[in-house]
Motif scaffolding. Structure first.
Motif, PDB file in Angstrom:
ATOM      1  N   ASN A 149     -22.464  -9.414 -59.279  1.00 40.54           N
ATOM      2  CA  ASN A 149     -22.866  -9.245 -60.676  1.00 40.54           C
ATOM      3  C   ASN A 149     -21.777  -9.619 -61.676  1.00 40.54           C
ATOM      4  N   ASN A 150     -20.634 -10.088 -61.191  1.00 39.02           N
ATOM      5  CA  ASN A 150     -19.563 -10.584 -62.050  1.00 39.02           C
ATOM      6  C   ASN A 150     -18.990 -11.853 -61.441  1.00 39.02           C
ATOM      7  N   ARG A 151     -18.309 -12.627 -62.266  1.00 35.90           N
ATOM      8  CA  ARG A 151     -17.714 -13.861 -61.767  1.00 35.90           C
ATOM      9  C   ARG A 151     -16.533 -13.586 -60.849  1.00 35.90           C
ATOM     10  N   VAL A 152     -15.807 -12.514 -61.135  1.00 31.54           N
ATOM     11  CA  VAL A 152     -14.634 -12.143 -60.342  1.00 31.54           C
ATOM     12  C   VAL A 152     -14.710 -10.661 -60.018  1.00 31.54           C
ATOM     13  N   MET A 153     -13.865 -10.237 -59.079  1.00 35.01           N
ATOM     14  CA  MET A 153     -13.787  -8.825 -58.745  1.00 35.01           C
ATOM     15  C   MET A 153     -13.149  -8.066 -59.895  1.00 35.01           C
ATOM     16  N   GLN A 154     -13.862  -7.090 -60.437  1.00 33.55           N
ATOM     17  CA  GLN A 154     -13.397  -6.254 -61.531  1.00 33.55           C
ATOM     18  C   GLN A 154     -14.153  -4.948 -61.463  1.00 33.55           C
ATOM     19  N   PRO A 155     -13.761  -3.947 -62.272  1.00 33.56           N
ATOM     20  CA  PRO A 155     -14.498  -2.684 -62.230  1.00 33.56           C
ATOM     21  C   PRO A 155     -15.993  -2.879 -62.429  1.00 33.56           C
ATOM     22  N   LYS A 156     -16.774  -2.062 -61.745  1.00 33.65           N
ATOM     23  CA  LYS A 156     -18.235  -2.072 -61.791  1.00 33.65           C
ATOM     24  C   LYS A 156     -18.824  -3.338 -61.174  1.00 33.65           C
ATOM     25  N   THR A 157     -18.189  -3.814 -60.118  1.00 29.24           N
ATOM     26  CA  THR A 157     -18.667  -5.009 -59.430  1.00 29.24           C
ATOM     27  C   THR A 157     -19.283  -4.643 -58.083  1.00 29.24           C
ATOM     28  N   VAL A 158     -20.485  -5.149 -57.847  1.00 25.77           N
ATOM     29  CA  VAL A 158     -21.108  -5.068 -56.527  1.00 25.77           C
ATOM     30  C   VAL A 158     -20.732  -6.334 -55.764  1.00 25.77           C
ATOM     31  N   PHE A 159     -20.284  -6.185 -54.517  1.00 20.89           N
ATOM     32  CA  PHE A 159     -19.815  -7.350 -53.778  1.00 20.89           C
ATOM     33  C   PHE A 159     -20.252  -7.288 -52.323  1.00 20.89           C
ATOM     34  N   GLY A 160     -20.222  -8.440 -51.686  1.00 20.88           N
ATOM     35  CA  GLY A 160     -20.466  -8.537 -50.259  1.00 20.88           C
ATOM     36  C   GLY A 160     -19.212  -8.995 -49.554  1.00 20.88           C
ATOM     37  N   ALA A 161     -19.033  -8.582 -48.319  1.00 20.80           N
ATOM     38  CA  ALA A 161     -17.863  -8.960 -47.530  1.00 20.80           C
ATOM     39  C   ALA A 161     -18.302  -9.297 -46.116  1.00 20.80           C
ATOM     40  N   VAL A 162     -17.669 -10.296 -45.536  1.00 21.86           N
ATOM     41  CA  VAL A 162     -17.958 -10.672 -44.152  1.00 21.86           C
ATOM     42  C   VAL A 162     -16.669 -11.173 -43.519  1.00 21.86           C
ATOM     43  N   TYR A 163     -16.426 -10.803 -42.253  1.00 17.98           N
ATOM     44  CA  TYR A 163     -15.249 -11.352 -41.571  1.00 17.98           C
ATOM     45  C   TYR A 163     -15.530 -11.511 -40.085  1.00 17.98           C
ATOM     46  N   ASN A 164     -14.691 -12.336 -39.469  1.00 16.90           N
ATOM     47  CA  ASN A 164     -14.659 -12.428 -38.009  1.00 16.90           C
ATOM     48  C   ASN A 164     -13.203 -12.361 -37.579  1.00 16.90           C
ATOM     49  N   GLU A 165     -12.941 -11.543 -36.542  1.00  6.58           N
ATOM     50  CA  GLU A 165     -11.555 -11.382 -36.062  1.00  6.58           C
ATOM     51  C   GLU A 165     -11.516 -11.552 -34.549  1.00  6.58           C
ATOM     52  N   LEU A 166     -10.609 -12.412 -34.111  1.00  2.00           N
ATOM     53  CA  LEU A 166     -10.410 -12.698 -32.690  1.00  2.00           C
ATOM     54  C   LEU A 166      -9.111 -12.070 -32.211  1.00  2.00           C
ATOM     55  N   PHE A 167      -9.157 -11.398 -31.039  1.00  2.00           N
ATOM     56  CA  PHE A 167      -7.996 -10.746 -30.433  1.00  2.00           C
ATOM     57  C   PHE A 167      -7.677 -11.458 -29.117  1.00  2.00           C
ATOM     58  N   LEU A 168      -6.409 -11.818 -28.923  1.00  2.00           N
ATOM     59  CA  LEU A 168      -5.987 -12.473 -27.688  1.00  2.00           C
ATOM     60  C   LEU A 168      -4.746 -11.791 -27.141  1.00  2.00           C
TER      61      LEU A 168
END
Length: 225
Positions: A149-168
């Motif tokens: 709902n905003n162009r950048v991360m700031q107060p009152k922002t709804v956001f999505g996050a996704v990651y992938n992490e590999l362990f060796l």
């Protein structure tokens, strides 16, 4: 809205793929707290606590306490070294003592953006003293965060996050340890505090298990204005 639908579609597709091999269809849980205290232009402290459970009934799986010292090369690149204390508990149907791990770790983080999507690269080395056994491990995580709902991360922002992490594992004949895929929705309350609720699928020893996660990040900035 298009971005939200895209993230939701990716989540559904990923859960469908991972759910085919979920361990006993059992879903665990993680409660997490993260803090970064900036006390110098170039230095900050990292602290975190994670309480992990085998399932929703709250049978404890692992307690992790981790701290570190960050050196900020610039706005985009940080170096960190630290220590972690981990207690791992056996499943309910296994008679065994808890396992204590002392972990020394070093990492580099690099940040950049593609449009409004914030990209984070994290590489980490770990020297692990697990019970009476020593192991080296390397990790790499690629994470993307997008404000809705905003162009950048700031107060009152709804956001999505996704990651992938590999362990060796290093210096071992079978290097693969595990892989984690995570996706979440979050809310940025202030510039320093956000809450994320998400789902992580962890592939380990040829099997995949899902975990519901709730994470609070609350940072401190001690330099004044």
């Amino acid at each position: 809205m298009k971005r939200l639908l895209l993230l939701t579609g990716l989540l559904v597709l990923t859960l469908d793929v991972y759910s085919q091999s979920l361990v006993n269809n059992e879903v665990g849980g993680w409660l997490m707290f993260f803090n970064r205290t900036r006390f110098h232009e170039k230095w900050s402290l990292h602290t975190e606590i994670q309480d992990r459970f085998y399932d929703i009934s709250a049978k404890e799986e692992q307690l992790l306490i981790r701290g570190g010292l960050n050196y900020h090369l610039n706005q985009k690149t940080w170096l960190t070294a630290g220590y972690g204390y981990i207690e791992s508990y056996p499943p309910e149907d296994v008679v065994a003592d808890k396992v204590v791990e002392h972990r020394i770790w070093q990492q580099v983080m690099h940040f950049h953006a593609i449009g409004r999507v914030a990209i984070e690269h994290r590489g980490r080395l770990e020297q692990r003293f697990v019970g009476d056994r020593y192991r080296d491990r390397i990790r790499y995580r690629l994470m993307a965060t997008i404000p809705f709902n905003n162009r950048v991360m700031q107060p009152k922002t709804v956001f999505g996050a996704v990651y992938n992490e590999l362990f060796l594992h290093q210096f071992e004949s079978s290097p693969y340890d595990r892989n984690r895929f995570y996706t979440a929705l979050g809310y940025q309350f202030t510039t320093a505090t956000n809450l994320q609720a998400g789902y992580m699928a962890q592939n380990f020893a040829g099997k995949t298990k899902g975990y519901m996660q709730l994470g609070l990040t609350s940072n401190l900035y001690l330099l004044g204005k």
